[in-house]
Motif scaffolding. Structure first.
Motif, PDB file in Angstrom:
ATOM      1  N   MET A   1      23.396   3.018  51.021  1.00  0.00           N
ATOM      2  CA  MET A   1      22.164   3.678  51.445  1.00  0.00           C
ATOM      3  C   MET A   1      20.976   3.178  50.641  1.00  0.00           C
ATOM      4  O   MET A   1      19.867   3.066  51.170  1.00  0.00           O
ATOM      5  N   ARG A   2      21.216   2.850  49.376  1.00  0.00           N
ATOM      6  CA  ARG A   2      20.135   2.292  48.540  1.00  0.00           C
ATOM      7  C   ARG A   2      19.733   0.916  49.055  1.00  0.00           C
ATOM      8  O   ARG A   2      18.548   0.602  49.174  1.00  0.00           O
ATOM      9  N   ARG A   3      20.734   0.077  49.355  1.00  0.00           N
ATOM     10  CA  ARG A   3      20.440  -1.258  49.901  1.00  0.00           C
ATOM     11  C   ARG A   3      19.665  -1.182  51.212  1.00  0.00           C
ATOM     12  O   ARG A   3      18.873  -2.066  51.515  1.00  0.00           O
ATOM     13  N   ALA A   4      19.901  -0.124  51.979  1.00  0.00           N
ATOM     14  CA  ALA A   4      19.204   0.060  53.257  1.00  0.00           C
ATOM     15  C   ALA A   4      17.826   0.691  53.072  1.00  0.00           C
ATOM     16  O   ALA A   4      17.087   0.871  54.044  1.00  0.00           O
ATOM     17  N   GLY A   5      17.471   1.041  51.844  1.00  0.00           N
ATOM     18  CA  GLY A   5      16.157   1.618  51.578  1.00  0.00           C
ATOM     19  C   GLY A   5      16.042   3.098  51.903  1.00  0.00           C
ATOM     20  O   GLY A   5      14.939   3.617  52.049  1.00  0.00           O
TER      21      GLY A   5
END
Length: 149
Positions: free
Chosen positions: A48-52
């Motif tokens: 979810m972090r990588r997806a912003g």
């Protein structure tokens, strides 16, 4: 429609973060509140972090927060972040799957199914879920006894 445990956990953690407001929430707190395995949840939050969608904060007051206001993050955003496209057939997008003969119209069914999923999942935001203020269309559909069987 079948939702994986990964999607279920991601949506539940995201709803917790939406309800938490601006302050960071640790993986341990999220896992405890929603009865999820912390290690598995950590991997989901990294996606979810990588997806912003979330931001991580380090330090003693660290944890995770939503990267955008909860009213700007749809359930579809979260699902795509951890599970890819909303609807696929054998790992392919429905428009890339072809059939012949009597099964030819199945492609249209899969595309319509994806459109139906999108209509709900892109409309419902994390704010809707966290506050229980679901859109009228969702409340109406879920109030139909036929939807429960």
């Amino acid at each position: 429609m079948r939702l994986s445990a990964r999607v279920d956990y991601a949506l539940r953690a995201a709803a917790e973060l939406a309800a938490a407001g601006d302050g960071p929430t640790t993986v341990g707190e999220l896992a405890k509140e929603q009865d999820m395995p912390p290690k598995y949840l950590e991997n989901i939050l990294l996606q979810m972090r990588r997806a912003g969608l979330v931001r991580g904060q380090r330090g003693p007051e660290g944890g995770y927060v939503l990267a955008r206001p909860p009213a700007e993050i749809s359930l579809a955003d979260v699902i795509r972040a951890v599970d890819g496209p909303l609807a696929n057939v054998r790992g392919e997008r429905p428009e890339h799957v072809g059939y012949r003969g009597p099964a030819e119209s199945l492609q249209q069914v899969w595309i319509a199914l994806r459109a139906s999923e999108r209509a709900i999942l892109e409309e419902v935001t994390l704010e809707n879920v966290a506050t229980g203020a679901l859109p009228e269309r969702v409340r109406s559909l879920s109030a139909d006894p036929a939807a429960w069987g």
